[in-house]
Design a protein around this motif. Structure first.
Motif, PDB file in Angstrom:
ATOM      1  N   GLN A 309       3.893  -7.961   9.109  1.00 27.28           N
ATOM      2  CA  GLN A 309       4.627  -8.443  10.270  1.00 27.28           C
ATOM      3  C   GLN A 309       6.120  -8.397  10.035  1.00 27.28           C
ATOM      4  O   GLN A 309       6.891  -8.076  10.925  1.00 27.28           O
ATOM      5  CB  GLN A 309       4.208  -9.880  10.610  1.00 27.28           C
ATOM      6  CG  GLN A 309       2.782  -9.996  11.092  1.00 27.28           C
ATOM      7  CD  GLN A 309       2.553  -9.174  12.335  1.00 27.28           C
ATOM      8  OE1 GLN A 309       3.444  -8.994  13.155  1.00 27.28           O
ATOM      9  NE2 GLN A 309       1.346  -8.660  12.482  1.00 27.28           N
ATOM     10  N   LEU A 310       6.489  -8.706   8.843  1.00 28.10           N
ATOM     11  CA  LEU A 310       7.919  -8.677   8.538  1.00 28.10           C
ATOM     12  C   LEU A 310       8.464  -7.269   8.650  1.00 28.10           C
ATOM     13  O   LEU A 310       9.563  -7.057   9.166  1.00 28.10           O
ATOM     14  CB  LEU A 310       8.169  -9.226   7.133  1.00 28.10           C
ATOM     15  CG  LEU A 310       8.115 -10.741   7.038  1.00 28.10           C
ATOM     16  CD1 LEU A 310       8.112 -11.172   5.585  1.00 28.10           C
ATOM     17  CD2 LEU A 310       9.291 -11.358   7.757  1.00 28.10           C
ATOM     18  N   GLU A 311       7.706  -6.327   8.182  1.00 32.88           N
ATOM     19  CA  GLU A 311       8.181  -4.949   8.276  1.00 32.88           C
ATOM     20  C   GLU A 311       8.337  -4.535   9.729  1.00 32.88           C
ATOM     21  O   GLU A 311       9.334  -3.947  10.127  1.00 32.88           O
ATOM     22  CB  GLU A 311       7.169  -4.012   7.599  1.00 32.88           C
ATOM     23  CG  GLU A 311       6.987  -4.290   6.140  1.00 32.88           C
ATOM     24  CD  GLU A 311       7.452  -3.137   5.285  1.00 32.88           C
ATOM     25  OE1 GLU A 311       6.705  -2.155   5.176  1.00 32.88           O
ATOM     26  OE2 GLU A 311       8.574  -3.235   4.754  1.00 32.88           O
ATOM     27  N   GLN A 313       8.754  -6.419  12.281  1.00 33.32           N
ATOM     28  CA  GLN A 313       9.847  -7.154  12.897  1.00 33.32           C
ATOM     29  C   GLN A 313      11.184  -6.549  12.513  1.00 33.32           C
ATOM     30  O   GLN A 313      12.069  -6.380  13.336  1.00 33.32           O
ATOM     31  CB  GLN A 313       9.784  -8.622  12.449  1.00 33.32           C
ATOM     32  CG  GLN A 313      10.885  -9.465  13.031  1.00 33.32           C
ATOM     33  CD  GLN A 313      10.484 -10.924  13.085  1.00 33.32           C
ATOM     34  OE1 GLN A 313       9.427 -11.267  13.618  1.00 33.32           O
ATOM     35  NE2 GLN A 313      11.309 -11.785  12.538  1.00 33.32           N
ATOM     36  N   ARG A 314      11.277  -6.226  11.259  1.00 34.88           N
ATOM     37  CA  ARG A 314      12.542  -5.661  10.796  1.00 34.88           C
ATOM     38  C   ARG A 314      12.831  -4.336  11.471  1.00 34.88           C
ATOM     39  O   ARG A 314      13.959  -4.069  11.881  1.00 34.88           O
ATOM     40  CB  ARG A 314      12.474  -5.479   9.286  1.00 34.88           C
ATOM     41  CG  ARG A 314      13.780  -5.083   8.713  1.00 34.88           C
ATOM     42  CD  ARG A 314      13.794  -5.279   7.214  1.00 34.88           C
ATOM     43  NE  ARG A 314      15.043  -4.762   6.693  1.00 34.88           N
ATOM     44  CZ  ARG A 314      15.231  -3.495   6.348  1.00 34.88           C
ATOM     45  NH1 ARG A 314      14.245  -2.662   6.413  1.00 34.88           N
ATOM     46  NH2 ARG A 314      16.418  -3.099   5.920  1.00 34.88           N
ATOM     47  N   LEU A 316      11.851  -3.339  14.322  1.00 32.27           N
ATOM     48  CA  LEU A 316      12.225  -3.613  15.703  1.00 32.27           C
ATOM     49  C   LEU A 316      13.674  -4.051  15.788  1.00 32.27           C
ATOM     50  O   LEU A 316      14.437  -3.589  16.634  1.00 32.27           O
ATOM     51  CB  LEU A 316      11.335  -4.708  16.284  1.00 32.27           C
ATOM     52  CG  LEU A 316       9.965  -4.268  16.790  1.00 32.27           C
ATOM     53  CD1 LEU A 316       9.202  -5.474  17.283  1.00 32.27           C
ATOM     54  CD2 LEU A 316      10.120  -3.245  17.885  1.00 32.27           C
ATOM     55  N   LEU A 355       9.388  -5.932  30.180  1.00 29.08           N
ATOM     56  CA  LEU A 355       8.901  -5.032  29.164  1.00 29.08           C
ATOM     57  C   LEU A 355       7.968  -4.036  29.801  1.00 29.08           C
ATOM     58  O   LEU A 355       7.457  -3.140  29.173  1.00 29.08           O
ATOM     59  CB  LEU A 355       8.113  -5.799  28.106  1.00 29.08           C
ATOM     60  CG  LEU A 355       8.945  -6.499  27.047  1.00 29.08           C
ATOM     61  CD1 LEU A 355       8.013  -7.051  26.012  1.00 29.08           C
ATOM     62  CD2 LEU A 355       9.893  -5.521  26.412  1.00 29.08           C
ATOM     63  N   PHE A 385      12.028  -1.017  24.860  1.00 32.97           N
ATOM     64  CA  PHE A 385      10.637  -1.423  24.850  1.00 32.97           C
ATOM     65  C   PHE A 385       9.740  -0.442  25.551  1.00 32.97           C
ATOM     66  O   PHE A 385       8.545  -0.588  25.579  1.00 32.97           O
ATOM     67  CB  PHE A 385      10.510  -2.814  25.467  1.00 32.97           C
ATOM     68  CG  PHE A 385      11.214  -3.823  24.635  1.00 32.97           C
ATOM     69  CD1 PHE A 385      12.373  -4.409  25.070  1.00 32.97           C
ATOM     70  CD2 PHE A 385      10.736  -4.146  23.378  1.00 32.97           C
ATOM     71  CE1 PHE A 385      13.037  -5.323  24.291  1.00 32.97           C
ATOM     72  CE2 PHE A 385      11.392  -5.057  22.595  1.00 32.97           C
ATOM     73  CZ  PHE A 385      12.541  -5.645  23.060  1.00 32.97           C
ATOM     74  N   GLU A 392       3.504  -3.510  18.403  1.00 35.89           N
ATOM     75  CA  GLU A 392       2.907  -4.798  18.712  1.00 35.89           C
ATOM     76  C   GLU A 392       1.959  -4.741  19.879  1.00 35.89           C
ATOM     77  O   GLU A 392       1.971  -5.609  20.737  1.00 35.89           O
ATOM     78  CB  GLU A 392       4.027  -5.819  19.004  1.00 35.89           C
ATOM     79  CG  GLU A 392       4.630  -6.371  17.749  1.00 35.89           C
ATOM     80  CD  GLU A 392       3.606  -7.162  16.968  1.00 35.89           C
ATOM     81  OE1 GLU A 392       3.184  -8.210  17.450  1.00 35.89           O
ATOM     82  OE2 GLU A 392       3.212  -6.703  15.890  1.00 35.89           O
ATOM     83  N   ASP A 396      -0.684  -4.892  25.603  1.00 35.90           N
ATOM     84  CA  ASP A 396      -0.882  -6.326  25.703  1.00 35.90           C
ATOM     85  C   ASP A 396       0.364  -7.016  26.201  1.00 35.90           C
ATOM     86  O   ASP A 396       0.347  -7.809  27.116  1.00 35.90           O
ATOM     87  CB  ASP A 396      -1.200  -6.841  24.302  1.00 35.90           C
ATOM     88  CG  ASP A 396      -2.478  -7.624  24.309  1.00 35.90           C
ATOM     89  OD1 ASP A 396      -3.413  -7.146  24.961  1.00 35.90           O
ATOM     90  OD2 ASP A 396      -2.502  -8.676  23.683  1.00 35.90           O
ATOM     91  N   LEU A 397       1.441  -6.681  25.551  1.00 35.95           N
ATOM     92  CA  LEU A 397       2.700  -7.332  25.872  1.00 35.95           C
ATOM     93  C   LEU A 397       3.101  -7.020  27.285  1.00 35.95           C
ATOM     94  O   LEU A 397       3.583  -7.875  28.008  1.00 35.95           O
ATOM     95  CB  LEU A 397       3.780  -6.865  24.912  1.00 35.95           C
ATOM     96  CG  LEU A 397       3.545  -7.314  23.480  1.00 35.95           C
ATOM     97  CD1 LEU A 397       4.449  -6.555  22.563  1.00 35.95           C
ATOM     98  CD2 LEU A 397       3.795  -8.792  23.371  1.00 35.95           C
ATOM     99  N   LYS A 400       1.255  -9.151  29.551  1.00 34.31           N
ATOM    100  CA  LYS A 400       1.693 -10.536  29.493  1.00 34.31           C
ATOM    101  C   LYS A 400       3.012 -10.711  30.211  1.00 34.31           C
ATOM    102  O   LYS A 400       3.255 -11.671  30.889  1.00 34.31           O
ATOM    103  CB  LYS A 400       1.859 -10.972  28.041  1.00 34.31           C
ATOM    104  CG  LYS A 400       0.550 -11.202  27.352  1.00 34.31           C
ATOM    105  CD  LYS A 400       0.773 -11.736  25.952  1.00 34.31           C
ATOM    106  CE  LYS A 400      -0.509 -11.662  25.165  1.00 34.31           C
ATOM    107  NZ  LYS A 400      -0.296 -11.765  23.744  1.00 34.31           N
TER     108      LYS A 400
END
Lengths: 431, 260
Positions: A309-311, A313-314, A316, A355, A385, A392, A396-397, A400
């Motif tokens: 997740q960190l990767e 996020q980074r 992004l 998005l 986006f 991610e 889905d996003l 949402k």
């Protein structure tokens, strides 16, 4: 202890000293000193030479006199030895004992030495005097050499002065007084962060960024020298032949290395001693090795997940900024012309949370204009986006966000000046 | 109060040595508030310049703090990683690939320790990455706040600079993490059967520790990325932790539990 009051007086004077950091006795008669010194201590020049020579070795690492300034630390040891010439300085209270040439930095010593010999004429009187005091000292030179070879010398991190082996016993070491007194000179020095390859001239403050390759070279050097216990920082430094690496780097690294190797039974690193991951999982029966292994695997999974997740996020974050920058540039080009046109159009575009690919499709061209707002760069596009590479689960996003979008494309005016694309509820401070 | 609170929680959960190395978000926020509540100054006036300079100075010192800590940890990791590799090699050499000869018990014990150390090292490295990331996030947020409150244009340029700071460039740590994961495979016994995790009981994770921190970090990340009122194009999408069969539900001491 006459030195104490001297310190408190000394503060402002010390600042001026810069690289000398001589927090010694200051008195109005100081300017007189250099001359008498020179005249009555014929041996000074001689010793000056030797220290200058040895000092010049280190000087070569320095790139500029200004940087010598940075080697000033607030910690100096009183240094005094038989080679001082107390006689010519009658004007000073306890001058010989209060020379307060405190210096636990080799570089400072040597630098000062060189300066005394080379830049004597450039200083103000006070500094000249101080230079003189620092350089003309055989013991100093010897000490310096010893220090270099001595692996047990305190490492550079804690800025505590240490006592040079040979000072006269009557010299009080004024560490604690000096420390708080001279915070500013050293505090103002910004730590120099150096990549491994660049030459570095502020050894105590710089930080080396180690790499596995560098470490491998280090290990090899250590092994060639007989192992981590027998190897000395100086030897390792020589063997490694890495430009920009200083003995301080090697020393601290060696320390860490030794610690890591000689405590393989106990957990590596001090923090680990306090944390045993297995202890955490109390509801599991930990009696058997299998369960421990399972617990470890569980922990591993969580960690892997976090890492993943960190990767993401980074990446992004990087992309977001990149896009923002790109748009900023684009905007600046277009900024000259057609701002009015843009303003009219931008009001219809305020859709921060979009998005959804729909919105993107609707306004592909508009997004460019969107950035032409007054506070450009802050209105990045939806295209970020829109990129299908969104890991991610963009589908889905999108769903949402379509649902949660508070669609108010009509929020016109407020956004023209505001940098962030917020819906009307701007009052809610985030965080 | 969302990010600030989250950050505080994260700091509380974090390894003890790390507590004071995180971003002083609250302090920075106070400064921003101070700056913005002062009588409005025109751009270019010396007062404005001064307060901006002060803000920047504070940010820079924070960055220095991150860099120093990060590189120090990184160095430690490099050393430990290498040491682990050597240990594994030694054990393998002594006992051969199969865990039979000299003393099986000792082999097991040694291996057990190595495994634990690998997992913990892996964990710490990942937590360092998290450290880097959360500080970066905080910086981005505070810069955004600053720009918003003062009408400045500090954010974009400054964040570009941050992207190049050592503490943000986590490539090496990431690489080491992956290497650890490979090491694990060679060191852990092969999975005989798929773990049946039907009755996934809640596992209480007590105490402080790497595992707990990792979980806390995940949860924090998720929370931070939930949609907010200031959601913009510079915001990250919400975190969608896809369900994996391997991660049962965790429950930290506090009532917060990670929904599966």
């Amino acid at each position: 202890m006459e030195a104490r009051p001297a310190f408190s007086i000394q503060r402002s004077g010390a600042k001026q000293l810069g690289n000398l950091g001589v927090s010694g006795v200051l008195s109005s008669s100081l300017p007189l000193v250099p001359t008498p010194l020179e005249e009555t201590c014929p041996k000074l020049p001689g010793s000056q030479q030797s220290s200058a020579n040895t000092a010049s070795l280190l000087m070569s690492q320095s790139s500029s006199p200004a940087l010598l300034q940075s080697t000033t630390s607030s910690h100096y040891i009183n240094e005094n030895s038989a080679s001082w010439c107390p006689e010519p300085l009658p004007g000073f209270l306890d001058f010989p004992t209060n020379t307060t040439i405190q210096n636990n930095q080799i570089e400072s010593n040597s630098c000062a030495g060189v300066m005394a010999s080379e830049e004597f004429g450039k200083r103000n009187d006070w500094q000249e005097w101080a230079d003189q005091l620092i350089t003309d000292d055989d013991a100093l030179t010897t000490n310096w050499n010893e220090l270099l070879a001595d692996t047990s010398v305190a490492d550079m991190e804690p800025k505590m002065a240490y006592q040079v082996p040979k000072p006269s016993s009557n010299i009080p070491v004024q560490h604690s007084q000096v420390h708080p007194q001279l915070p500013s000179p050293s505090a103002e020095i910004r730590p120099v962060l150096t990549p491994t390859s660049s030459a570095n001239s502020a050894p105590t403050k710089s930080r080396m960024r180690w790499t596995p390759e560098l470490h491998e070279a280090f290990v090899e050097a250590v092994n060639n020298l007989g192992g981590s216990e027998r190897a000395t920082p100086k030897g390792v430094l020589k063997l490694m032949k890495v430009e920009g690496l200083t003995i301080y780097h090697v020393k601290s690294h060696l320390q860490k290395y030794r610690t890591a190797r000689y405590r393989p039974e106990s957990s590596e690193g001090s923090s680990e001693k306090r944390l045993t991951s297995i202890d955490e999982i109390s509801s599991l029966d930990l009696k058997t090795g299998i369960e421990i292994t399972e617990a470890l695997q569980l922990q591993m999974e969580v960690q892997k997940r976090l890492h993943e997740q960190l990767e993401i996020q980074r990446n992004l974050q990087l992309r977001i900024e990149e896009q923002g920058r790109h748009l900023q540039m684009m905007f600046e080009k277009q900024c000259k012309s057609g701002i009015d046109v843009v303003k009219a159009a931008s009001s219809a575009l305020e859709n921060p949370s979009t998005l959804s690919s729909d919105a993107i499709q609707d306004a592909p061209a508009k997004t460019e204009l969107e950035t032409a707002q007054v506070d450009c760069g802050k209105t990045p596009t939806d295209t970020i986006f829109a990129s299908p590479a969104l890991e991610e689960g963009s589908q889905d996003l999108n769903r949402k966000h379509k649902v949660s979008q508070t669609e108010t494309p009509e929020n016109s005016e407020p956004y023209n000046t505001d940098s962030s694309l917020q819906p009307a509820k701007r009052s809610r401070a985030d965080a | 109060m969302k990010f600030g609170k989250r950050l505080k929680q994260q700091v509380q959960e974090t390894l003890p040595d790390w507590r004071d190395k995180f971003l002083s978000y609250k302090e920075l926020k106070k400064l921003v508030r101070l700056i913005s509540s002062a009588p409005p100054f025109l751009n270019g006036s010396s007062e404005y310049g001064k307060s901006e300079a002060e803000f920047v100075r504070l940010l820079n010192s924070e960055i220095d703090k991150f860099n120093a800590f990060f590189m120090e940890q990184e160095e430690d990791f490099i050393i430990r990683h290498e040491a682990l590799k050597q240990r594994i090699q030694k054990v393998i050499d002594t006992w051969g690939a199969s865990a039979s000869q000299p003393s099986e018990a000792e082999y097991k014990e040694r291996m057990g320790k190595i495994r634990k150390d690998i997992v913990n090292l892996h964990g710490e490295m990942v937590l360092l990455e998290n450290y880097s990331n959360i500080n970066y996030t905080g910086l981005a947020k505070i810069l955004k706040k600053y720009d918003k409150r003062t009408g400045g244009l500090l954010r974009l340029a400054f964040i570009q600079k941050v992207l190049e700071e050592p503490f943000f460039i986590t490539d090496l740590v990431s690489k080491l993490v992956k290497q650890c994961e490979n090491m694990i495979d060679s060191v852990f016994p092969a999975e005989e059967e798929e773990k049946e995790n039907e009755g996934r009981e809640t596992i209480t994770v007590a105490g402080k520790g790497i595992l707990r921190n990792a979980i806390a970090a995940l949860m924090t990340m998720k929370e931070i990325r939930r949609g907010s009122s200031t959601y913009s194009h510079f915001s990250l999408p919400p975190l969608n932790l896809t369900e994996s069969d391997l991660i049962p539900s965790f429950q930290l001491n506090s009532p917060i539990s990670v929904a599966r």
